[in-house]
Write a protein that holds these residues in place. Structure first.
Motif, mmCIF file in Angstrom:
data_model
loop_
_atom_site.group_PDB
_atom_site.id
_atom_site.type_symbol
_atom_site.label_atom_id
_atom_site.label_comp_id
_atom_site.label_asym_id
_atom_site.label_seq_id
_atom_site.Cartn_x
_atom_site.Cartn_y
_atom_site.Cartn_z
ATOM 1 N N UNK A 174 31.251 43.059 31.953
ATOM 2 C CA UNK A 174 30.246 43.365 32.972
ATOM 3 C C UNK A 174 30.640 44.601 33.781
ATOM 4 N N UNK A 175 31.902 44.659 34.197
ATOM 5 C CA UNK A 175 32.372 45.805 34.969
ATOM 6 C C UNK A 175 32.297 47.088 34.126
ATOM 7 N N UNK A 176 32.764 46.979 32.865
ATOM 8 C CA UNK A 176 32.867 48.152 32.007
ATOM 9 C C UNK A 176 31.485 48.681 31.611
ATOM 10 N N UNK A 190 24.665 48.496 39.209
ATOM 11 C CA UNK A 190 25.436 47.326 39.629
ATOM 12 C C UNK A 190 25.844 46.553 38.396
ATOM 13 N N UNK A 191 26.905 45.789 38.535
ATOM 14 C CA UNK A 191 27.401 44.992 37.414
ATOM 15 C C UNK A 191 26.637 43.687 37.325
ATOM 16 N N UNK A 192 26.820 42.985 36.215
ATOM 17 C CA UNK A 192 26.375 41.613 36.132
ATOM 18 C C UNK A 192 27.261 40.747 37.006
ATOM 19 N N UNK A 193 26.998 39.446 37.069
ATOM 20 C CA UNK A 193 27.775 38.561 37.939
ATOM 21 C C UNK A 193 29.261 38.572 37.572
ATOM 22 N N UNK A 194 30.125 38.695 38.581
ATOM 23 C CA UNK A 194 31.578 38.658 38.395
ATOM 24 C C UNK A 194 32.195 37.891 39.555
#
Length: 583
Positions: A174-176, A190-194
């Protein structure tokens, strides 16, 4: 005005004193309207209930969107700061920038503001060594198989985010994925949920990226953007903290659950104070918003407080109030018919009294007119005899009378003339109500010439007047202007002067200004001089009855106009008369 027909009005009053069939139709219609209003009010309450719920839902979605735009501004500020620095950013510089920005307080819900640099795998050791100069404990973690690194290099406030220093965004999908999209699109993502490593509780969060590039290199294609990328400014968020900073927690009427794809990232129902009502199934609403590269699905439900705030008491009030009004209408109809009967009798009595009073008023007015005529003429006869007698005595005894007696005779002649003038003014004042109201076109310059001839204006006085046509009652305007010009001459302090008469028009009024260069009237006397028999000098110093301005004011009132005085008591007087323009 339409002619008034008393016989017709009487017939209508007699007719209205009986209950007619139309009254029963009104009563039946009022009951039908009452029950119809009650039915539609119930339906309206339900629709209003739905609209209110949707409005609250839209407000929540709008607040979240606006807050995310605010965070984007924070990231843009960070990028602008880095790009305008003449030197490479250091931990101390970044800390100073965030302290001055007061990031946590200025942007409620944000967990920090940091910088992530893009590092090729071959440059990893050199990058780590360069950062260790100022942060000896710096390291990049965890290990992964990607050919590039995206380590968190700076973040403030460091006290709550120290565990994130050195964390490589490439280790987790998600971050990458989000950081690569931000780089390739040159847009915030924005990233997905983390779960944030610096936050001990397991709570959904996300990262917000905004890339910055080497501006000396082209950035038109994806390949060029990848070649010129330097890093991203980013902000970590805990979703629960973001929503707490965005939405008021007091008296919330709508709950919201937010999904990223199929993952719940915020659930307002987790707060027991805002538990969803069992009656809310018909009010659920879903909205999908594109949020910087992710689709957030908002599901809204009303709280028990919202359901409890809606009641059908309004429709019940309409029902019972309508029934009350229906019976009140019945009462009014029968009361009015009864009252009309009494009114008819009273009207007959009042009409008879008014007719008697009208006849009495007509008789009194005739008596007053007759009295004024008799007084003015009968008093003038002995007054003229006295004036002639004084003249004879003065002529016959001019050589033998002492000086004091001559002064007394002169004073007697002056007061006789003033009494004669007073009688003329009183007669004119009494006839003002009978002036003709017929308007005609009049040339102002010709009118003033006639008045000057009538007043025998001394040669020492000059009168200038606008050559304009006015539409007014000739008799009325002649009286006003004659008295005003006479006043300007009689009350002048040096016996010679100038009188200017100007005329102006607008859409509604005709205005004439009479301006003299006399001694003026002090402001505190402006109202006094408009009253009858009022002069500012002793009677023996000025020839006049004190009626001039009173007569002029009365005439202007009869014309529906006004008379105003402008003077400081030093530099002359300006009298302004105006009346409605009629034709």
């Amino acid at each position: 005005m339409d002619d008034f027909d008393p016989d017709f009005s009487r017939r209508e009053l007699i007719k209205s004193s009986k209950v007619a069939s139309i009254h029963w139709v009104v009563i039946l219609a009022s009951f039908i309207l009452t029950f119809s209003a009650w039915y539609f009010s119930n339906k309206t309450i339900q629709e209003r209930h739905q609209i209110r719920f949707e409005r609250y839902s839209e407000q929540i979605a709008s607040q979240v969107t606006e807050r995310m735009d605010l965070y984007k501004n924070a990231l843009q500020g960070g990028v602008a700061f880095i790009e305008t620095l003449p030197v490479k950013v250091t931990p101390e510089i970044w800390r100073t920038y965030n302290q001055r920005l007061n990031i946590v307080h200025s942007f409620p819900g944000i967990h920090g503001l940091g910088v992530i640099y893009h590092v090729d795998e071959k440059d990893e050791i050199d990058f780590i060594n360069s950062v260790k100069i100022q942060r000896p404990s710096f390291k990049i973690f965890p290990a992964h198989n990607e050919s590039e690194l995206w380590p968190i290099t700076f973040i403030e406030p460091i006290e709550t985010n120290e565990k994130a220093i050195g964390l490589d965004m490439a280790f987790e999908s998600n971050r990458y994925l989000a950081i690569r999209k931000a780089r390739d699109l040159a847009e915030p993502q924005i990233t997905g949920p983390i779960e944030l490593v610096q936050y001990s509780k397991k709570s959904p969060g996300f990262l917000f990226y905004l890339p910055f590039y080497d501006n000396s290199m082209p950035q038109n294609t994806i390949e060029q953007k990848r070649a010129s990328i330097i890093g991203v400014v980013y902000a970590p968020f805990i979703m629960e903290h973001l929503m707490k900073g965005t939405l008021s927690s007091e008296h919330r009427l709508v709950n919201v659950r937010i999904y990223d794809e199929d993952t719940v990232i915020y659930d307002g129902n987790s707060n027991s104070r805002f538990e969803t009502s069992a009656e809310s199934s018909s009010l659920k609403r879903t909205s999908v918003i594109q949020m910087f590269g992710r689709n957030w699905r908002f599901e809204f439900e009303p709280t028990k407080e919202f359901i409890g705030s809606v009641s059908y008491i309004e429709s019940r009030l309409i029902l019972f109030g309508g029934i009350f009004i229906d019976f009140l209408i019945i009462f009014i109809i029968f009361s009015v018919t009864y009252a009309n009967k009494r009114a008819l009798k009273h009207a007959d009595r009042v009409t008879k009294m008014l007719q008697q009073e009208t006849r009495e008023l007509e008789r009194i007015n005739k008596d007053l007119e007759q009295f004024n005529y008799v007084a003015s003429h009968d008093l003038k006869s002995p007054l003229n005899a006295i004036k002639q007698l004084v003249t004879w005595i003065s002529e016959d005894c001019s050589t033998i009378l002492p000086n004091d007696s001559k002064k007394h005779l002169k004073l007697l002649k002056q007061r006789t003339r003033r009494m004669e003038s007073l009688l003329d003014d009183l007669l004119e004042y009494s006839r003002l109500s009978n002036l003709s109201a017929t308007y005609q076109p009049i040339n102002l310059k010709i009118l003033i010439a006639d008045i000057s001839f009538l007043l025998d204006v001394p040669e020492a006085f000059s009168i200038t007047v606008d050559d304009k046509n006015i539409w007014v009652s000739p008799e009325a305007i002649e009286i006003v202007l004659r008295n005003l010009i006479s006043n300007s001459i009689k009350h002048h302090h040096i016996g010679a002067g100038k009188i200017d008469i100007k005329c102006e028009f607008d859409e509604h009024l005709t205005t004439i200004k009479i301006i003299d260069d006399g001694p003026g009237i002090e402001p505190q006397y402006h109202n006094q001089v408009r009253k009858m028999f009022q002069t500012l000098k002793p009677r023996d110093e000025v020839e006049g009855s004190g009626m001039g301005l009173a007569i002029a004011s009365r005439v202007m009132e009869n014309l529906g106009g006004s008379l105003n005085i402008e003077s400081d008591g030093i530099d002359g007087t300006k009298v302004i008369i105006s009346w409605p323009y009629k034709k």
